[in-house]
Design a protein around this motif. Structure first.
Motif, PDB file in Angstrom:
ATOM      1  N   ILE A 165       0.843  -1.206   0.000  1.00 39.95           N
ATOM      2  CA  ILE A 165       0.000   0.000   0.000  1.00 39.95           C
ATOM      3  C   ILE A 165       0.872   1.248   0.000  1.00 39.95           C
ATOM      4  O   ILE A 165       0.583   2.228  -0.700  1.00 39.95           O
ATOM      5  CB  ILE A 165      -0.949   0.006   1.217  1.00 39.95           C
ATOM      6  CG1 ILE A 165      -1.773  -1.274   1.277  1.00 39.95           C
ATOM      7  CG2 ILE A 165      -1.882   1.216   1.147  1.00 39.95           C
ATOM      8  CD1 ILE A 165      -2.563  -1.448   2.565  1.00 39.95           C
ATOM      9  N   ILE A 166       1.955   1.221   0.783  1.00 42.12           N
ATOM     10  CA  ILE A 166       2.879   2.362   0.842  1.00 42.12           C
ATOM     11  C   ILE A 166       3.452   2.649  -0.538  1.00 42.12           C
ATOM     12  O   ILE A 166       3.493   3.803  -0.996  1.00 42.12           O
ATOM     13  CB  ILE A 166       4.016   2.075   1.852  1.00 42.12           C
ATOM     14  CG1 ILE A 166       3.471   2.064   3.282  1.00 42.12           C
ATOM     15  CG2 ILE A 166       5.140   3.112   1.710  1.00 42.12           C
ATOM     16  CD1 ILE A 166       4.452   1.560   4.319  1.00 42.12           C
ATOM     17  N   SER A 210       2.450   6.933   0.414  1.00 32.90           N
ATOM     18  CA  SER A 210       2.180   7.481   1.746  1.00 32.90           C
ATOM     19  C   SER A 210       3.100   6.855   2.787  1.00 32.90           C
ATOM     20  O   SER A 210       3.726   5.811   2.541  1.00 32.90           O
ATOM     21  CB  SER A 210       0.723   7.235   2.132  1.00 32.90           C
ATOM     22  OG  SER A 210      -0.147   7.778   1.161  1.00 32.90           O
ATOM     23  N   SER A 211       3.171   7.457   3.955  1.00 32.88           N
ATOM     24  CA  SER A 211       4.006   6.938   5.036  1.00 32.88           C
ATOM     25  C   SER A 211       3.337   5.747   5.713  1.00 32.88           C
ATOM     26  O   SER A 211       2.114   5.560   5.606  1.00 32.88           O
ATOM     27  CB  SER A 211       4.258   8.026   6.081  1.00 32.88           C
ATOM     28  OG  SER A 211       3.056   8.339   6.752  1.00 32.88           O
ATOM     29  N   GLU A 212       4.132   4.957   6.413  1.00 36.17           N
ATOM     30  CA  GLU A 212       3.592   3.797   7.126  1.00 36.17           C
ATOM     31  C   GLU A 212       2.576   4.220   8.182  1.00 36.17           C
ATOM     32  O   GLU A 212       1.530   3.587   8.339  1.00 36.17           O
ATOM     33  CB  GLU A 212       4.725   2.999   7.783  1.00 36.17           C
ATOM     34  CG  GLU A 212       4.231   1.750   8.492  1.00 36.17           C
ATOM     35  CD  GLU A 212       5.343   0.890   9.049  1.00 36.17           C
ATOM     36  OE1 GLU A 212       5.065   0.071   9.951  1.00 36.17           O
ATOM     37  OE2 GLU A 212       6.499   1.020   8.584  1.00 36.17           O
ATOM     38  N   ARG A 263      -1.274   2.947   8.369  1.00 36.55           N
ATOM     39  CA  ARG A 263      -1.789   2.274   9.564  1.00 36.55           C
ATOM     40  C   ARG A 263      -3.027   2.983  10.103  1.00 36.55           C
ATOM     41  O   ARG A 263      -3.977   2.338  10.558  1.00 36.55           O
ATOM     42  CB  ARG A 263      -0.702   2.183  10.641  1.00 36.55           C
ATOM     43  CG  ARG A 263       0.391   1.180  10.317  1.00 36.55           C
ATOM     44  CD  ARG A 263       1.330   0.951  11.479  1.00 36.55           C
ATOM     45  NE  ARG A 263       2.387   0.015  11.141  1.00 36.55           N
ATOM     46  CZ  ARG A 263       2.270  -1.304  11.183  1.00 36.55           C
ATOM     47  NH1 ARG A 263       1.119  -1.851  11.548  1.00 36.55           N
ATOM     48  NH2 ARG A 263       3.285  -2.086  10.860  1.00 36.55           N
ATOM     49  N   ARG A 264      -3.008   4.300  10.043  1.00 40.08           N
ATOM     50  CA  ARG A 264      -4.186   5.062  10.490  1.00 40.08           C
ATOM     51  C   ARG A 264      -5.387   4.796   9.583  1.00 40.08           C
ATOM     52  O   ARG A 264      -6.516   4.629  10.054  1.00 40.08           O
ATOM     53  CB  ARG A 264      -3.844   6.557  10.521  1.00 40.08           C
ATOM     54  CG  ARG A 264      -4.947   7.417  11.133  1.00 40.08           C
ATOM     55  CD  ARG A 264      -4.472   8.837  11.431  1.00 40.08           C
ATOM     56  NE  ARG A 264      -4.036   9.530  10.222  1.00 40.08           N
ATOM     57  CZ  ARG A 264      -2.768   9.866   9.969  1.00 40.08           C
ATOM     58  NH1 ARG A 264      -1.805   9.548  10.821  1.00 40.08           N
ATOM     59  NH2 ARG A 264      -2.465  10.501   8.854  1.00 40.08           N
ATOM     60  N   ASP A 265      -5.121   4.746   8.266  1.00 38.62           N
ATOM     61  CA  ASP A 265      -6.203   4.424   7.320  1.00 38.62           C
ATOM     62  C   ASP A 265      -6.797   3.047   7.598  1.00 38.62           C
ATOM     63  O   ASP A 265      -8.027   2.875   7.605  1.00 38.62           O
ATOM     64  CB  ASP A 265      -5.673   4.448   5.880  1.00 38.62           C
ATOM     65  CG  ASP A 265      -5.466   5.856   5.343  1.00 38.62           C
ATOM     66  OD1 ASP A 265      -6.094   6.791   5.879  1.00 38.62           O
ATOM     67  OD2 ASP A 265      -4.681   6.008   4.397  1.00 38.62           O
ATOM     68  N   GLY A 289      -0.527  -6.201   7.514  1.00 29.65           N
ATOM     69  CA  GLY A 289      -1.392  -5.807   6.405  1.00 29.65           C
ATOM     70  C   GLY A 289      -2.863  -5.827   6.751  1.00 29.65           C
ATOM     71  O   GLY A 289      -3.256  -5.543   7.880  1.00 29.65           O
ATOM     72  N   ALA A 290      -3.677  -6.193   5.753  1.00 23.20           N
ATOM     73  CA  ALA A 290      -5.130  -6.207   5.943  1.00 23.20           C
ATOM     74  C   ALA A 290      -5.752  -7.253   5.036  1.00 23.20           C
ATOM     75  O   ALA A 290      -5.163  -7.656   4.031  1.00 23.20           O
ATOM     76  CB  ALA A 290      -5.722  -4.830   5.630  1.00 23.20           C
ATOM     77  N   THR A 291      -6.949  -7.679   5.402  1.00 23.90           N
ATOM     78  CA  THR A 291      -7.677  -8.660   4.603  1.00 23.90           C
ATOM     79  C   THR A 291      -9.167  -8.343   4.674  1.00 23.90           C
ATOM     80  O   THR A 291      -9.602  -7.527   5.486  1.00 23.90           O
ATOM     81  CB  THR A 291      -7.408 -10.091   5.107  1.00 23.90           C
ATOM     82  OG1 THR A 291      -7.975 -11.034   4.185  1.00 23.90           O
ATOM     83  CG2 THR A 291      -8.005 -10.327   6.480  1.00 23.90           C
TER      84      THR A 291
END
Length: 252
Positions: free
Chosen positions: A26-27, A32-34, A38-40, A56-58
Motif C-alpha cells: 500500500i505504501i 504514503s508513510s507507514e 496504519r491510520r487508514d 497488512g489487511a484482509t
C-alpha cells in the motif's frame, strides 16, 4: 499527495482484487508513510470494511462461508503446525482427549505419537492419522459433511455424550471478544459446544487470521476456553481478549 478518501478507496480496491494486502504494498502504491497507512487501516476496520492482520489487511469472511479441507490445509500451515505442537505439549500421559475435525487439530496428531492416551474424534481425516500414530481411537457416529469431513448430526451428539474428556482441542473460524468462538455450520457448532461441556479443560487452536472474524454459529464464549495462537496475532486484539480468558501465544 492522495487525499484520505482516495487512499482508502485505493486500499479497498486492492483488497477486492487480492483479498489480502501487505502494508508495504500500500505504501508503494499510494506513496504514503507507514503511519498514515496504519491510520487508514484502523479507520477502515472501525467502519467494518476490512480486518487488520499482522503486516497488512484482509477482507472479512462471509458468515456462512465454510472453506473446504483442501483450502484450509494450505492456508497458514506452518503457523498451524507450530500451534499444534504446543497444543500437543499440553497433553499428559493417560489423558482422554476430544480432537475436533479441522486442519489445526489434525496437525497435532504427529506430535501425539508415543503418548499413552485415548482420543475421541468427529474428524474423518483424523482417523487414519491417529491409527498411523498407534493411538487408541474412538469415532462418533452421524452424518459426514462433504466439505469439512466432520461427523455431525443427532447420531454424533448422542455418541459424544457417552464420553468424558480431560482435554478438548477445538478448531474455530472466528474469535472475537463480543461474539466469542464461531463457525459457519450450526451442526458443527453443536458438536464443539457439547465437547467443551464434556471436557475438564478446553483449548481452541486459532491462527492469527481467525481473530476479529465472526461466523454464523457461536459455540463458546472466550471465557470458556483457553486460546492457543501464534505471535502473529495483532497485539491490540490479544490484549482485549486476554482480559476475558487465557491466551497462550507461541513463540512467547
Amino acid at each position: 499527495m492522495m487525499l484520505t478518501i482516495e487512499r482508502q478507496e485505493t486500499i479497498l480496491s486492492l483488497l477486492k482484487e487480492k483479498e489480502t494486502i501487505k502494508i508495504q504494498e500500500i505504501i508503494e502504491i499510494t506513496g504514503s508513510s507507514e503511519s498514515t497507512i496504519r491510520r487508514d487501516l484502523k479507520e477502515l476496520e472501525q467502519s467494518k470494511k476490512l480486518k487488520r492482520i499482522h503486516g497488512g489487511a484482509t477482507l472479512f469472511q462471509k458468515k456462512l462461508v465454510e472453506p473446504t479441507v483442501a483450502e484450509k490445509t494450505v492456508k497458514n500451515r506452518q503457523e498451524k503446525q507450530m500451534i499444534a505442537k504446543k497444543a500437543a505439549d499440553l497433553v499428559e500421559e493417560g489423558d482422554c482427549l476430544f480432537l475436533d475435525a479441522g486442519t489445526s487439530t489434525v496437525e497435532m496428531i504427529p506430535f501425539l505419537k508415543g503418548k499413552d492416551i485415548v482420543v475421541v474424534t468427529n474428524g474423518l481425516n483424523n482417523i487414519a492419522e491417529l491409527l498411523e500414530a498407534e493411538i487408541e481411537t474412538h469415532v462418533v457416529g452421524g452424518y459426514v459433511k462433504k466439505g469439512t469431513r466432520a461427523f455431525v448430526g443427532r447420531g454424533a451428539i448422542q455418541s459424544l455424550r457417552g464420553f468424558r474428556f480431560d482435554k478438548a482441542f477445538i478448531g474455530t473460524n472466528g474469535i472475537s471478544l463480543k461474539d466469542g468462538c464461531t463457525t459457519p455450520d450450526p451442526e458443527e457448532a453443536f458438536i464443539k459446544e457439547e465437547a467443551i461441556k464434556l471436557a475438564a479443560e478446553s483449548f481452541v487452536l486459532a491462527d492469527h487470521t481467525k481473530f476479529g472474524e465472526v461466523s454464523f454459529s457461536k459455540f463458546a464464549d472466550v471465557k470458556e476456553v483457553v486460546i492457543l495462537t501464534s505471535a502473529q496475532i495483532d497485539s491490540e486484539l490479544r490484549n482485549q481478549i486476554s482480559q476475558a480468558t487465557k491466551v497462550e501465544v507461541f513463540p512467547s
